[in-house]
Design a protein around this motif. Structure first.
Motif, PDB file in Angstrom:
ATOM      1  N   PRO A 144       0.819  -1.225   0.000  1.00 18.00           N
ATOM      2  CA  PRO A 144       0.000   0.000   0.000  1.00 18.00           C
ATOM      3  C   PRO A 144       0.846   1.265   0.000  1.00 18.00           C
ATOM      4  CG  PRO A 144       0.056  -0.929   2.204  1.00 18.00           C
ATOM      5  CD  PRO A 144       0.832  -1.880   1.333  1.00 18.00           C
ATOM      6  N   TYR A 160      -2.986  -6.632   2.587  1.00 15.28           N
ATOM      7  CA  TYR A 160      -1.939  -5.655   2.297  1.00 15.28           C
ATOM      8  C   TYR A 160      -0.589  -6.130   2.830  1.00 15.28           C
ATOM      9  CZ  TYR A 160      -6.329  -3.280   1.835  1.00 15.28           C
ATOM     10  OH  TYR A 160      -7.618  -2.983   1.482  1.00 15.28           O
ATOM     11  N   ALA A 170       2.244  -4.839   4.052  1.00 15.35           N
ATOM     12  CA  ALA A 170       2.415  -3.453   4.473  1.00 15.35           C
ATOM     13  C   ALA A 170       3.728  -3.105   5.180  1.00 15.35           C
ATOM     14  CB  ALA A 170       1.238  -3.057   5.367  1.00 15.35           C
ATOM     15  N   THR A 178       1.111   3.711   7.045  1.00 17.04           N
ATOM     16  CA  THR A 178       0.501   2.476   6.559  1.00 17.04           C
ATOM     17  C   THR A 178      -1.021   2.528   6.666  1.00 17.04           C
ATOM     18  OG1 THR A 178       2.453   1.184   7.170  1.00 17.04           O
ATOM     19  CG2 THR A 178       0.378  -0.025   6.919  1.00 17.04           C
ATOM     20  N   LYS A 179      -1.516   2.990   7.787  1.00 17.77           N
ATOM     21  CA  LYS A 179      -2.972   3.066   7.999  1.00 17.77           C
ATOM     22  C   LYS A 179      -3.623   3.956   6.942  1.00 17.77           C
ATOM     23  CE  LYS A 179      -6.482   4.336  11.426  1.00 17.77           C
ATOM     24  NZ  LYS A 179      -6.721   4.881  12.788  1.00 17.77           N
ATOM     25  N   ASN A 182      -2.412   4.805   3.954  1.00 22.87           N
ATOM     26  CA  ASN A 182      -2.267   4.230   2.617  1.00 22.87           C
ATOM     27  C   ASN A 182      -3.262   3.100   2.381  1.00 22.87           C
ATOM     28  OD1 ASN A 182      -0.190   6.000   2.182  1.00 22.87           O
ATOM     29  ND2 ASN A 182       1.447   4.495   2.324  1.00 22.87           N
ATOM     30  N   ILE A 183      -3.463   2.274   3.414  1.00 21.08           N
ATOM     31  CA  ILE A 183      -4.419   1.167   3.290  1.00 21.08           C
ATOM     32  C   ILE A 183      -5.832   1.699   3.088  1.00 21.08           C
ATOM     33  CG2 ILE A 183      -5.575  -0.653   4.625  1.00 21.08           C
ATOM     34  CD1 ILE A 183      -2.849  -1.500   5.660  1.00 21.08           C
ATOM     35  N   ARG A 201      -8.068   0.596  -0.014  1.00 22.31           N
ATOM     36  CA  ARG A 201      -9.358  -0.067   0.198  1.00 22.31           C
ATOM     37  C   ARG A 201     -10.466   0.681  -0.527  1.00 22.31           C
ATOM     38  NH1 ARG A 201      -9.773   0.562   5.290  1.00 22.31           N
ATOM     39  NH2 ARG A 201      -8.693  -1.340   5.943  1.00 22.31           N
ATOM     40  N   GLU A 242     -10.152  -9.502   5.202  1.00 21.04           N
ATOM     41  CA  GLU A 242      -9.051  -8.588   4.919  1.00 21.04           C
ATOM     42  C   GLU A 242      -7.928  -8.746   5.948  1.00 21.04           C
ATOM     43  OE1 GLU A 242      -8.800  -3.831   3.924  1.00 21.04           O
ATOM     44  OE2 GLU A 242      -9.934  -4.474   5.683  1.00 21.04           O
ATOM     45  N   ASN A 298      -3.610  -7.631   7.049  1.00 20.55           N
ATOM     46  CA  ASN A 298      -2.590  -6.599   6.995  1.00 20.55           C
ATOM     47  C   ASN A 298      -1.367  -7.170   7.699  1.00 20.55           C
ATOM     48  OD1 ASN A 298      -0.899  -4.444   7.570  1.00 20.55           O
ATOM     49  ND2 ASN A 298      -2.442  -3.232   8.641  1.00 20.55           N
TER      50      ASN A 298
END
Length: 803
Positions: free
Chosen positions: A42, A78, A80, A100-101, A103-104, A108, A123, A125
């Motif tokens: 991501p 992801y 990540a 990261t949060k 970008n995810i 999504r 899902e 991560n």
């Protein structure tokens, strides 16, 4: 009514989510189908069309299998952890977890906007502690089984950043981040013993349905070769072991070459008469990448070791020893015997440094004008091997080496053990502590997950250790074995770790007691179809197969291979066939396409763009063409006002033929030709008139490609249920034939016209129809020929033979 794709797509996303329409059910009585795409990294740039191509193709396949009544698992997650996020965090002073949060969340949203039928409840991560707990658990099992160990390895070292760099951080021998020179140096690294599985990784390729080019890449990377290990002597008394696939050419070995890192050099250095020259060459070699060192076209360089000679074990001759950077310490034994008469590389080196060249296979000298394959010649200048064929000589020399205890048969692999540690912050902590009393001690499994400390600085340390090394509150701990003071391992795992087993976690993502339950693993294993990029068909695929085989060996997974089928896709280029890049300003953002044309148009175009396995160029005009096609479907639907349940006579044949073609094309990854058939069907129905039964079939066939518009039209016409999960239409082979056809008419083998006749007409009637055709009759009358015989190829052509 206008086709308002924005409102329609938002409406159906909400309905699909509320109804959990695409949820997979573990343990269902229905046939299972596990479709997998490589989960994305991501990045801050978000989803690009390179992601959209494989995701859309596999979504089409998953949707079709679901409509065929199968229990489909089609998940997303992801990958990540990784260097770009950490570098971004360092540059912008934002915690990698926050990066990261965010970008995810972007990824999504884009994935959902495209209407993919992922089971979002599954899902995952890789940076979630509930996930990497099990990555760490797998590492502990590898360690306990002797497959994880520490060893000194050559690494990329940035002279300015004072840290170890991954290969992808080195561009043209400089640090990607600071531009300073990168050199090779030795550093203690965690390793995984993948080489123990080399033969199984090779053999089991025969049992899986991978496209051939993927198998070829796997086999080449593993690189199995058979030959012999031979122990040469030296005038310093040490043995020098080499591996050769051609032990039959030993009598032609006139010099030896060691890698600049060979351990004997350190032992010999104070006895070498040119030690300074040797050291200087070693330093120069350390500044080069492995790719540079082994490039075939580069000029050969090297230094002869002064004061020492090698001893050929089959004839006792003393031969010179060189060091050269084209020999790597990480391949084979780090030493080679050189047979310049029969190897281009060795010949070039020998000519430059004045080494002896002895032909030992008649007619196999690389410089002979009448060169023949030296693997099929006859042995000469080879003592007891003279006169033997190469095959017989290989067998004889191997037996001789074994009998004299100077060598033995050997299988060698190009595959090297996996370097598994990184001196960075943003990765899974390795669950090991170092105790001055007990040594290296694994963390107790009950203490997993071992999480990263929350700190403000992620900068590497001056001595190249991980940033974690400076966080003493985290590093200092107690030994799980003796309870005394100990220090945590500060290296972290590479990004490959989390991606090596993620497909298993999808099977049971909320399990706190195991990486997945035995029941889920038995039900869903193996992955039925895995698609990913060709760039991942060596390392990622190999690492993943290795981890899976290990888990199979310890009884965790029920199959010896993780993936039953593997396919790969071609990349998407910019307009005019130019590679997309930010610098060129030709990068296509799927979000922009969706906003202007709708997700269904984006999906349809990305499939229609061309052969799935080949590169294809983006075309804005073609995108517009796909939008016009969907408009045509919408307009056609508005003309249908009846409630017919059967096809009309005039449309029956094309409907059955289209069902057959779309059904076969989807699973053959020929979505582009399936869509072409649907476009033809839409035009035919528009021209001939379309009833409700025909519209219903059209929508079902189009649904995997353009699910939003199909679900909307389906609902508007009051068809039962939701189109996306309705039953896939069946075809009748007997109704796939046209009632009438055109047949070519030849006279003496040359095309002279065509006739329109009923399909499957008897030969006599076909001939009479051809003779009665006005154009053919005129031609025959003009030539004055009388019919002598006729040849009919059923439903294709009739050839009239005249005098």
């Amino acid at each position: 009514m206008k086709y308002d794709f924005t409102a329609i797509e938002a409406k159906w996303h909400k309905i699909w989510d509320e109804k959990q329409l695409y949820a997979a059910r573990t343990g269902s009585d229905a046939k299972k189908f596990y479709a997998l795409v490589e989960f994305p990294y991501p990045s801050g740039a978000g989803l690009h069309v390179g992601h959209a191509r494989p995701y859309t193709a596999m979504d089409v396949i998953a949707r079709k299998h679901r409509m065929q009544g199968e229990n489909v698992l089609f998940p997303m997650g992801y990958d990540a952890f990784g260097l770009p996020t950490e570098n971004y965090a360092i540059k912008n002073h934002i915690h990698p977890a926050v990066v990261t949060k965010n970008n995810i969340a972007t990824f999504r949203g884009q994935l959902q906007a495209l209407g993919y039928s992922f089971d979002w409840d599954r899902e995952i991560n890789t940076t979630d502690p509930k996930y990497f707990k099990w990555t760490q658990w797998i590492f502990l099992q590898l360690y306990k089984n002797g497959l994880a160990y520490k060893a000194k390895m050559p690494v990329n070292w940035c002279t300015s950043c004072k840290c170890v760099l991954a290969n992808e951080e080195v561009v043209e021998n400089v640090c990607e981040r600071c531009g300073s020179p990168v050199v090779r140096k030795e550093k203690s690294q965690w390793m995984l013993r993948i080489t123990r599985y080399a033969q199984r990784l090779l053999d089991d390729l025969d049992d899986v349905d991978f496209i051939e080019r993927v198998k070829i890449q796997q086999r080449n990377w593993i690189g199995r070769s058979t030959g012999a290990e031979v122990r040469f002597g030296s005038t310093f008394g040490d043995e020098i072991t080499v591996f050769t696939t051609r032990p039959d050419t030993l009598f032609g070995a006139t010099y030896m070459v060691l890698s600049p890192e060979h351990p004997l050099l350190e032992r010999w250095m104070d006895r070498l008469t040119n030690a300074d020259e040797v050291k200087a060459y070693q330093e120069a070699a350390a500044a080069k990448s492995d790719f540079e060192r082994t490039e075939l076209t580069k000029e050969k360089t090297g230094v002869q070791l002064g004061g020492v000679k090698g001893i050929n074990p089959v004839n006792g001759k003393e031969i010179p020893i060189f060091i050269s950077d084209y020999v790597l310490s990480t391949y084979g034994t780090g030493a080679i015997m050189a047979v310049p008469a029969h190897d281009d590389r060795d010949w070039e080196f020998a000519k430059k440094f004045g080494c002896e060249i002895i032909e030992v296979v008649k007619g196999g000298n690389v410089q002979e004008a009448a060169f023949t394959d030296c693997a099929t010649g006859v042995m000469v200048n080879s003592g007891f091997l003279d006169g033997m064929s190469v095959a017989d000589a290989k067998k004889a020399i191997t037996e001789y080496l074994t009998e004299k205890h100077i060598g033995e048969a050997k299988v060698n692999f190009k595959l090297r053990d996996w370097v598994f540690s990184r001196q960075r912050y943003w990765g899974e902590p390795i669950p090991i502590v170092h105790c001055p009393k007990c040594g290296t001690v694994p963390l107790d499994e009950k203490d997993l997950p071992l999480e990263l400390p929350d700190v403000e600085s992620y900068e590497p340390t001056d001595d190249g250790q991980s940033p974690l090394a400076a966080i003493t509150d985290w590093v200092n701990t107690t030994c799980p074995c003796c309870g005394g003071p100990a220090k945590r391992e500060t290296d972290t795992m590479p990004q490959w770790a989390g991606s090596s087993w993620y497909y298993l976690r999808y099977m049971d993502p909320h399990n706190d007691e195991a990486l997945a339950s035995p029941e889920a693993l038995r039900y869903w294993s193996p992955v039925d179809w895995y698609n990913g990029g060709m760039e991942h068909t060596t390392l990622h695929l190999l690492y993943s197969r290795f981890w899976h085989k290990f888990l199979y060996d310890i009884g965790v997974v029920p199959t010896k291979e993780p993936y039953a089928k593997r396919t790969s896709h071609g990349m998407i280029l910019g307009e005019g066939g130019i590679k997309m890049s930010k610098s060129r300003g030709n990068v296509i953002n799927p979000t922009d396409v969706i906003a202007e044309y709708g997700a269904d148009t984006m999906r349809t175009y990305i499939i229609f763009i061309g052969d799935f396995e080949k590169a294809a160029s983006w075309s804005t005009n073609a995108v517009k063409g796909c939008k016009r096609f969907l408009d045509k479907v919408w307009n056609l639907a508005e003309t249908v006002t009846d409630h017919e349940t059967a096809y009309s006579t005039k449309n029956e044949s094309i409907l059955h033929k289209t069902i057959r073609k779309v059904t076969s094309d989807i699973d053959a990854l020929k979505g582009n030709t399936a869509l072409a058939a649907l476009m033809t069907l839409t035009s035919t129905l528009t021209d001939n008139g379309c009833n409700a039964a025909e519209l219903k079939t059209l929508l079902q066939l189009l649904s995997p490609f353009a699910p939003h518009i199909c679900d909307e039209i389906w609902q508007q016409h009051g068809f039962e249920g939701i189109c996306s999960v309705s039953a896939w239409p069946a075809y009748d082979e007997s109704k796939c034939r046209d009632a009438e056809i055109d047949m070519a008419v030849q006279v003496n083998g040359k095309l002279r016209g065509t006739i329109h006749v009923a399909a499957d007409l008897d030969d006599e009637t076909v001939v009479q129809t051809a003779l009665a055709d006005e154009k053919i009759a005129r031609f025959l009358e003009k030539t004055g020929g009388a019919l002598r015989k006729s040849i009919v190829v059923k439903n294709k052509l009739v050839n009239l033979i005249v005098k």
